[in-house]
Enzyme design. Structure first.
Site, short mmCIF file in Angstrom:
data_model
loop_
_atom_site.label_atom_id
_atom_site.label_comp_id
_atom_site.label_asym_id
_atom_site.label_seq_id
_atom_site.Cartn_x
_atom_site.Cartn_y
_atom_site.Cartn_z
N ALA A 9 10.80 -10.33 -22.61
CA ALA A 9 9.62 -10.11 -23.43
C ALA A 9 9.87 -10.87 -24.96
O ALA A 9 9.37 -10.89 -25.71
CB ALA A 9 9.85 -8.58 -23.78
N ARG A 33 17.58 -11.22 -23.46
CA ARG A 33 19.02 -11.56 -23.44
C ARG A 33 19.48 -11.87 -24.79
O ARG A 33 20.52 -12.13 -25.25
CB ARG A 33 18.98 -13.03 -22.77
N TYR A 150 12.62 -23.18 -6.20
CA TYR A 150 11.73 -22.40 -6.96
C TYR A 150 10.40 -21.83 -6.28
O TYR A 150 10.05 -20.42 -6.58
CB TYR A 150 11.21 -23.40 -8.36
N PRO A 180 0.01 -17.19 -11.62
CA PRO A 180 -0.32 -18.06 -12.64
C PRO A 180 -0.27 -19.51 -12.10
O PRO A 180 0.62 -19.98 -11.62
CB PRO A 180 0.43 -17.85 -13.83
#
Length: 249
Positions: A9, A33, A150, A180
């Site tokens: 976030a 983090r 990925y 997305p």
């Protein structure tokens, strides 16, 4: 009012999503983090609603368990989990790939999502309600050269979302998987390890998606009526036809 936990976030899609859902009056648990960034965002969003911050790395199981177990009693009943934290590192063929990059992507995009979900799901099952939103990618729909690992991690997110839906629907828990396309965030800057010039070329010559666009989509899913579950959503910028095809001016 829902209690919503958002991983990753502190920037990009996660930050925009936390901000939008906070402005809609939900209680938000922001996770990341970087403590100084979390505290700054907490201060900013506290103008709209109640905010709680948790500092941990989703890739570290012990940190995940310690942080989520530390939630005060009044924050433990999480209605919505948004598994947004993730990363991409490098754009190399497998033969030249760096195993540290592979580990970071697998640990963040797959294992981290599993670690956090495992902590939250039991409470949702006990209450027979909840909503899990997993952020996948169009890379799960079409593998591309030099991004194999990925793409594989995001394909795993699709599979995990499907599996969650199979296991959790009977408990009244919704599962949404969002894919997305090209979103202009720090994604490419991270992938190219701080190479601003190379990262900028990814978004040049067309109008990419913004983090706010994905936040809008997440909010739409979260705010759907109780009997409605948006299971899968794929979002491209208008100029993009598939992961490898972008029509630039």
């Amino acid at each position: 009012m829902k209690t919503i936990l958002v991983t990753g976030a502190t920037s990009g899609i996660g930050k925009s999503t936390a901000e939008l859902l906070a402005k809609q009056g939900n209680r938000i648990i922001i996770c990341g983090r970087r403590n100084e960034v979390l505290e700054s965002i907490k201060t900013e969003l506290s103008a709209f609603t109640e905010i709680f911050s948790l500092k941990f790395d989703v890739r570290n199981l012990e940190e995940v368990e310690t942080a989520i177990n530390s939630l005060p009693e009044e924050w433990k009943n999480i209605d919505v989990l948004i598994n947004n934290a993730g990363n991409a590192y490098g754009l190399d063929p497998l033969s030249a790939g760096k195993t540290d990059d592979w580990d970071s992507m697998i640990d963040g995009n797959v294992k981290g999502l599993l670690y956090v979900s495992k902590m939250i799901i039991p409470g949702m099952k006990e209450r027979n309600s909840g909503h899990i939103v997993n952020i996948s990618s169009i890379a799960a729909r079409q593998t591309y050269a030099n991004g194999v690992v990925y793409c594989a991690t995001k394909k795993a997110v699709d599979v995990i979302s499907e599996g969650m839906r199979l296991e959790l629907t009977e408990f009244g828990i919704k599962v949404t998987n969002i894919q997305p396309g090209a979103v202009e965030t720090d994604f490419s800057l991270v992938r190219f390890k701080g190479d601003n010039e190379r990262a900028a070329t990814v978004y040049a010559g067309y109008d990419p998606l913004k983090a706010e666009d994905i936040a809008d989509s997440i909010a739409y899913c979260v705010n759907a009526p109780k009997h409605v579950c948006i299971s899968d959503m794929t979002i491209y910028p208008t100029a993009q036809a598939e992961p490898r095809t972008i029509y630039r001016k």
